[in-house]
Structures are given as C-alpha cells and as structure tokens.
Design an enzyme around this catalytic site. Structure first.
Site, PDB file in Angstrom:
ATOM      1  CB  SER A   1     -76.856 -68.246  53.564  1.00 55.35           C
ATOM      2  OG  SER A   1     -75.628 -67.538  53.404  1.00 55.35           O
TER       3      SER A   1
ATOM      4  CE1 TYR B   1     -75.221 -70.014  58.248  1.00 56.28           C
ATOM      5  CE2 TYR B   1     -73.901 -69.270  56.387  1.00 56.28           C
ATOM      6  CZ  TYR B   1     -74.987 -69.111  57.221  1.00 56.28           C
ATOM      7  OH  TYR B   1     -75.855 -68.053  57.026  1.00 56.28           O
TER       8      TYR B   1
HETATM    9  P1  NAP Z   1     -77.879 -63.273  64.501  1.00 54.90           P
HETATM   10  O1  NAP Z   1     -77.912 -61.777  64.499  1.00 54.90           O
HETATM   11  O2  NAP Z   1     -76.699 -63.962  65.049  1.00 54.90           O
HETATM   12  O3  NAP Z   1     -79.208 -63.791  65.246  1.00 54.90           O
HETATM   13  C1  NAP Z   1     -79.415 -65.153  65.382  1.00 54.90           C
HETATM   14  C2  NAP Z   1     -80.767 -65.401  65.994  1.00 54.90           C
HETATM   15  O4  NAP Z   1     -80.995 -66.824  66.070  1.00 54.90           O
HETATM   16  C3  NAP Z   1     -80.886 -64.854  67.405  1.00 54.90           C
HETATM   17  O5  NAP Z   1     -82.168 -64.305  67.561  1.00 54.90           O
HETATM   18  C4  NAP Z   1     -80.725 -66.103  68.268  1.00 54.90           C
HETATM   19  O6  NAP Z   1     -81.435 -66.023  69.497  1.00 54.90           O
HETATM   20  C5  NAP Z   1     -81.353 -67.177  67.391  1.00 54.90           C
HETATM   21  N1  NAP Z   1     -80.856 -68.504  67.694  1.00 54.90           N
HETATM   22  C6  NAP Z   1     -79.594 -68.982  67.550  1.00 54.90           C
HETATM   23  N2  NAP Z   1     -79.514 -70.260  67.937  1.00 54.90           N
HETATM   24  C7  NAP Z   1     -80.747 -70.616  68.343  1.00 54.90           C
HETATM   25  C8  NAP Z   1     -81.311 -71.812  68.858  1.00 54.90           C
HETATM   26  N3  NAP Z   1     -80.560 -72.918  69.036  1.00 54.90           N
HETATM   27  N4  NAP Z   1     -82.637 -71.846  69.169  1.00 54.90           N
HETATM   28  C9  NAP Z   1     -83.387 -70.727  69.003  1.00 54.90           C
HETATM   29  N5  NAP Z   1     -82.925 -69.567  68.519  1.00 54.90           N
HETATM   30  C10 NAP Z   1     -81.614 -69.505  68.196  1.00 54.90           C
HETATM   31  O7  NAP Z   1     -78.086 -63.845  63.012  1.00 54.90           O
HETATM   32  P2  NAP Z   1     -78.626 -63.143  61.669  1.00 54.90           P
HETATM   33  O8  NAP Z   1     -77.461 -62.608  60.954  1.00 54.90           O
HETATM   34  O9  NAP Z   1     -79.786 -62.294  61.949  1.00 54.90           O
HETATM   35  O10 NAP Z   1     -79.093 -64.433  60.869  1.00 54.90           O
HETATM   36  C11 NAP Z   1     -80.450 -64.803  60.756  1.00 54.90           C
HETATM   37  C12 NAP Z   1     -80.554 -65.860  59.673  1.00 54.90           C
HETATM   38  O11 NAP Z   1     -80.106 -65.317  58.441  1.00 54.90           O
HETATM   39  C13 NAP Z   1     -79.683 -67.092  59.952  1.00 54.90           C
HETATM   40  O12 NAP Z   1     -80.384 -68.253  59.563  1.00 54.90           O
HETATM   41  C14 NAP Z   1     -78.477 -66.857  59.073  1.00 54.90           C
HETATM   42  O13 NAP Z   1     -77.864 -68.065  58.709  1.00 54.90           O
HETATM   43  C15 NAP Z   1     -79.093 -66.132  57.899  1.00 54.90           C
HETATM   44  N6  NAP Z   1     -78.139 -65.344  57.141  1.00 54.90           N
HETATM   45  C16 NAP Z   1     -77.477 -64.280  57.712  1.00 54.90           C
HETATM   46  C17 NAP Z   1     -76.546 -63.572  56.953  1.00 54.90           C
HETATM   47  C18 NAP Z   1     -75.774 -62.398  57.492  1.00 54.90           C
HETATM   48  O14 NAP Z   1     -74.838 -61.922  56.817  1.00 54.90           O
HETATM   49  N7  NAP Z   1     -76.104 -61.864  58.655  1.00 54.90           N
HETATM   50  C19 NAP Z   1     -76.304 -63.937  55.622  1.00 54.90           C
HETATM   51  C20 NAP Z   1     -76.989 -65.016  55.088  1.00 54.90           C
HETATM   52  C21 NAP Z   1     -77.907 -65.711  55.857  1.00 54.90           C
HETATM   53  P3  NAP Z   1     -80.700 -65.626  70.888  1.00 54.90           P
HETATM   54  O15 NAP Z   1     -79.770 -64.510  70.613  1.00 54.90           O
HETATM   55  O16 NAP Z   1     -81.831 -65.257  71.774  1.00 54.90           O
HETATM   56  O17 NAP Z   1     -80.013 -66.864  71.344  1.00 54.90           O
END
Ligand code: NAP
Length: 248
Positions: A143, A157
C-alpha cells in the site's frame, strides 16, 4: 507452464478485479475468500464466463492449517498453483494511534502480515523448482501507506504494509533461484469497500482531490499491474514494488 492462480481476498475489491483480469489473460483461478461466499461465487461466474476454470474456496489466511488446506484444495480442483496474489487484507477501525486497541492492531497484523507470510511459504513449498515444482510468480498487495504512514488513521496498517515490502524483497532473493518471482503492488486511494470497513465511508471522496491525478483509482486500475507482474511480459521483474497511486 500451466496458469493456475490463487487469489486470496478474491471475493471483493482489488482481488476480485485481479481474478477477472487474470481470466482474460488465460489463468484458471481459485477465488479465496474469508466470509462473503456469494461475492466469491459471482467472481467465479465471471471467470467461467471468460472461458476459464474457477473455484471459490473459503480460508482464514492467518490460520496455518487453513492455508495449507487451501493450497491442497486448489490443487485438487485446478492443479498445482503457479501464481499467487495475496490481496486479503484489512485496515482495522481507523482511529488516532493512542486510541488503538491491541485486538484491532493484532488482527490487522495477523491477516496482513502472517496471512501473506503463510501463503507465500505454502506457494514457495509447492512452486519451488528445487522441490519438483514448476516455478511461478507471487504478487503481494502492499500500500502507499507503507511509505505515507497513515497518521491519524491506521498506523498499524501502514506498518503491516511496510512488512509486505520487506518480505517481497527478501523472498524475491530467496526464491528467485527456485524459479519464483516475487513482486508487490502498492495501491493508493482505490474505490473498494475497505474504506467503509475502516469506518470512513467518505474517505475516497474526501481524499481524491489530494491525489496529483485529481481522483481515486478503480479496482481494475490497481489490478492491471498485478496481472502484468504475473505474466511472462514481466519475466525479468523480481523484487519490485510498483506504486499505483496516481502520483500520491
Ligand atoms: P476489500 O474490498 O475490503 O476486500 C478485502 C478482501 O480480503 C475480501 O475479499 C475479503 O474476503 C478478504 N479478507 C479479509 N480478511 C480476510 C481473512 N481473514 N481471511 C481471508 N480473506 C480475508 O479490500 P481491497 O481494497 O480490495 O484491498 C485488497 C488489498 O489491497 C488489501 O491487502 C489492501 O490492504 C490493499 N490496498 C487497498 C487499497 C485501497 O484503497 N482499496 C489501497 C492500498 C492497498 P471476504 O469479504 O470474503 O471476507
């Protein structure tokens, strides 16, 4: 090499977009999820609509036994994994650092850091050429927080994503000789559910003007470099963290 991909956090957000784009690129996809089975099923349907095989598999990524079983189940359903995307992640509830609870910080570190370590270890055990594997590629989700620090929101985080960068660099060196490339993508402000889950549903709208490109990014814009790093087009890229933050 067969193209069999496991995406943790494949049910929603950036992981779901990565599943869809990987299917376009010819990967069969195991859609890992934590609790949202119906979202995972929708992603499976999209992958199948693109003409590739797919399976939805529930697994808690911070649980060693569950991760080992997850890789076994992928192998049974699709064949040995040759690609891994570690997208499962949480921020924990946003708050000033002095108000952060041990439980919130521990859970974030368990999922983001231990979850990625466990999945990388299992992938390395199975993909490593020295152990009879076919080699492959791993992409971790870092991130922009790793270098911005997330003051006032979720310091723990940001720290967990710093750990992602470190493990990506170390693993790229340790696993390169095994025929496994390890890279990371560090998204900036991306439109997914993660912000509402952190308790700040208006975060994207509020912060978009601070991005040099003047807007937030889509899950697809974050996932494109992920699938590129998995591909043969990135065959000499190893140990890199690609920032996908619109200049932020
Ligand atoms: P998101 O929409 O909240 O999706 C999170 C995903 O992780 C969901 O599929 C969820 O599955 C799964 N998950 C959460 N806890 C889990 C666990 N304990 N075991 C297995 N699966 C789990 O998040 P996102 O924004 O797509 O983020 C994806 C990645 O990108 C993350 O690592 C995040 O830190 C990183 N990131 C995101 C952003 C942003 O702005 N969105 C920016 C920088 C980095 P369920 O829903 O089925 O539980």
């Amino acid at each position: 090499m067969s193209k069999i991909l496991l995406v943790t956090g494949g049910s929603r957000g950036i992981g779901a977009a990565a599943c869809r784009l990987a299917a376009r690129d010819g990967w069969d996809v195991a859609v890992g999820y934590g609790s949202d089975a119906s979202a995972a099923k929708q992603v499976v349907a999209s992958v199948e609509a693109a003409g590739r095989r797919a399976v939805a598999l529930q697994a808690e990524v911070s649980d060693e036994k569950a991760v080992i079983a997850l890789f076994d189940r992928v192998e049974e359903a699709l064949g040995p994994v040759t690609g891994l995307v570690n997208s499962a992640g949480i921020t924990g509830r946003a708050s000033p650092f002095i108000e952060a609870s041990v439980e919130e910080m521990q859970r974030t570190l368990d999922i983001n850091v231990m979850g990625s370590l466990l999945c990388c270890r299992e992938a390395a055990r199975r993909m490593g050429k020295g152990r009879g594997g076919a080699g492959g590629a791993i992409v971790n989700l870092s991130s922009g927080a790793a270098t911005l620090g997330s003051p006032g929101e979720f310091i723990w985080y940001a720290a967990s994503k710093g750990a992602i960068d470190s493990m990506t660099i170390g693993l790229s060196k340790e696993l390169g000789p095994e025929g496994i490339r390890v890279n990371a993508v560090a998204p900036g402000l991306i439109e997914t559910d993660i912000h509402a889950s952190a308790g700040i549903p208006d975060r994207v709208e509020r912060m978009a003007p601070t991005v040099p490109l003047g807007r937030s990014g889509s899950a697809e814009e974050a996932a494109e470099p992920v699938v590129w790093l998995l591909s043969e087009a990135a065959s000499y890229i190893n140990g890199t963290v690609i920032r996908v933050g619109g200049g932020r």
